[in-house]
Enzyme design. Structure first.
Site, short mmCIF file in Angstrom:
data_model
loop_
_atom_site.label_atom_id
_atom_site.label_comp_id
_atom_site.label_asym_id
_atom_site.label_seq_id
_atom_site.Cartn_x
_atom_site.Cartn_y
_atom_site.Cartn_z
CD GLU A 95 -55.61 3.36 -58.68
OE1 GLU A 95 -55.16 3.07 -59.79
OE2 GLU A 95 -54.92 3.88 -57.79
CB CYS A 108 -57.62 5.21 -48.52
SG CYS A 108 -57.56 6.79 -49.34
CB CYS A 115 -60.14 15.15 -58.63
SG CYS A 115 -60.51 16.31 -57.30
CB CYS A 119 -54.57 20.00 -55.65
SG CYS A 119 -56.08 20.41 -54.76
CB CYS A 122 -53.19 16.01 -56.42
SG CYS A 122 -54.19 14.53 -56.25
CB CYS A 336 -51.17 10.60 -50.14
SG CYS A 336 -51.54 10.03 -48.52
N1 SAH Z 1 -60.11 15.99 -52.45
C1 SAH Z 1 -59.97 15.61 -51.06
C2 SAH Z 1 -59.71 14.15 -50.92
C3 SAH Z 1 -58.37 13.69 -51.45
S1 SAH Z 1 -57.49 13.19 -50.06
C4 SAH Z 1 -58.95 16.47 -50.39
O1 SAH Z 1 -58.33 17.28 -51.06
O2 SAH Z 1 -58.82 16.40 -49.17
C5 SAH Z 1 -55.93 12.95 -50.63
C6 SAH Z 1 -54.90 13.65 -49.75
O3 SAH Z 1 -53.63 13.42 -50.32
C7 SAH Z 1 -55.13 15.15 -49.75
O4 SAH Z 1 -54.74 15.72 -48.55
C8 SAH Z 1 -54.20 15.55 -50.85
O5 SAH Z 1 -53.91 16.90 -50.78
C9 SAH Z 1 -53.02 14.65 -50.60
N2 SAH Z 1 -52.15 14.50 -51.78
C10 SAH Z 1 -52.48 14.70 -53.05
N3 SAH Z 1 -51.42 14.48 -53.85
C11 SAH Z 1 -50.41 14.15 -53.05
C12 SAH Z 1 -49.05 13.76 -53.30
N4 SAH Z 1 -48.56 13.69 -54.52
N5 SAH Z 1 -48.30 13.45 -52.23
C13 SAH Z 1 -48.80 13.49 -50.99
N6 SAH Z 1 -50.07 13.82 -50.70
C14 SAH Z 1 -50.85 14.15 -51.73
#
Ligand code: SAH
Length: 361
Positions: A95, A108, A115, A119, A122, A336
């Site tokens: 996406e 984006c 992935c 985390c 996420c 995000c």
């Molecule tokens: N793997 C990379 C790129 C992903 S960026 C990284 O970790 O930076 C996506 C961003 O959204 C990251 O900062 C991630 O931590 C954040 N993110 C992930 N899940 C989220 C959620 N449920 N709500 C808000 N932000 C989230």
């Protein structure tokens, strides 16, 4: 299939394109023209590239193609955000999300199918990891968005699905292409790679690229970050922070953008803000506070707005420019952490999660 053996010109940066044309017995400048046709004019059909000699076009038909990702879903949200779901040859889906905001329009982009980083907050992590995207599949998302919207893209962020620095070469190539004058002409300040903190890759990136750096911090100490962003166990804060500081050294306009997801009762107290201020002392920083976006099956909740604002004010008073990221595109699951695509989980993560003891907080 014959088409599988053809070179996909979509993923070639200027140097590789020029070299290919020289190898074909043609001229480097024809390679530059093709780069322009593909990315500036959105042309994928060689017969429309009218300034190429006819014989060269015929040769290209035989050997090469401009294979763009297939759009299976193309949806605007009520706030102008736009999401594309693209299907790759393997049948997996990724996406990308377009976010207009005043004069800016940011795309984006995803860098992996799924992935591997796990985390805890996420939803992409829940999908497990399938594979890296090629440079063509990464730049292909920009190609699709540039065709689909009537405003030019002003910014690209590698903040979609996946960990960009775990797919280093393809990501660097794709970023190289988007910065080229013959393509999307994005300056180094307008292309941002976001990483969860793969320290050796941050040093490597500093050697080969000059794009902007965003780091998903999410916690001000190792104990908490170990839980939220497990890669921290491998590359703890005392290694991560100096790597980031080194990245922005020597350019006064440069700051590290920190991403910090606001999780109710987990990382959002004034004590955490104080710890964060201490941690970032001496590092040119900009803080992006991200309200947590919930997804099915998560126990986390977003911090209340007053707490996010108090946290932000605390950082601002300490001189750290902090903004609370607006949640965009929620009605189409484009916010995000909500990008999930359709991934065959090779790591069988769902199974492991189901067996795991529920997380205590
Ligand atoms: N793997 C990379 C790129 C992903 S960026 C990284 O970790 O930076 C996506 C961003 O959204 C990251 O900062 C991630 O931590 C954040 N993110 C992930 N899940 C989220 C959620 N449920 N709500 C808000 N932000 C989230």
């Amino acid at each position: 299939m014959v088409s599988d053996q053809k070179i996909n010109l979509l993923g070639l940066e200027r140097g590789a394109m020029e070299a290919l044309f020289v190898e074909l017995g043609s001229k480097a400048f024809h390679g530059r023209n093709v780069l322009k046709w593909i990315h500036k004019h959105g042309v994928s059909d060689f017969s429309l590239m009218t300034d190429l000699p006819k014989r060269l076009r015929a040769r290209l038909e035989e050997l090469a193609e401009v294979r763009v990702p297939e759009v299976v879903f193309d949806q605007p949200a009520s706030d102008g955000t736009h999401k594309w779901v693209l299907e790759l040859e393997c049948g997996n889906r990724i996406e990308s999300v377009y976010i207009p905001d005043g004069d800016r329009s940011t795309l984006c982009v995803s860098s992996q199918v799924g992935c591997s980083l796990d985390c805890s907050f996420c939803s992409t992590a829940r999908q497990g990891f399938n594979r890296n995207l090629s440079a063509a599949e990464i730049i292909g998302q920009v190609w699709v968005a540039a065709r689909g919207m009537n405003k030019p893209l002003t910014n690209v962020v590698l903040m979609g699905m996946g960990e960009p620095l775990a797919n280093f070469d393809a990501v660097v190539s794709a970023m190289e292409i988007m910065q080229d004058d013959l393509t999307y002409m994005l300056s180094k300040y307008r292309v941002t790679v976001s990483t969860s903190g793969i320290v050796p890759a941050i040093y490597r990136l500093n050697e080969v690229s000059d794009v902007s750096l965003a780091v998903s911090l999410h916690a001000p100490n190792n104990a908490l970050r170990d839980q939220l962003v497990p890669i921290n166990r491998k590359y703890p804060l005392e290694e991560l922070i100096p790597a980031c500081r080194e990245y922005v050294r020597g350019d006064k306009r440069r700051k590290v953008t920190w991403e910090y997801v606001m999780l109710d009762g987990v990382n959002d107290s004034i004590r955490h803000a104080r710890e964060l201020i201490r941690l970032l002392e001496g590092t040119p920083s900009k803080m992006n506070l991200i309200p947590f976006n919930p997804f099915p099956g998560t126990d986390y909740r977003c911090s209340p707005p007053e707490r996010i604002e108090a946290f932000r004010q605390k950082l601002m008073k300490a001189g750290i420019i902090s903004i609370t990221r607006k949640t965009r595109g929620e009605d189409i699951d484009a916010a995000c952490g909500q990008l999930v695509g359709k991934v065959r989980d090779r790591s069988r993560r769902e199974l492991r999660l189901a067996r795991a003891v529920p997380r205590g907080r």
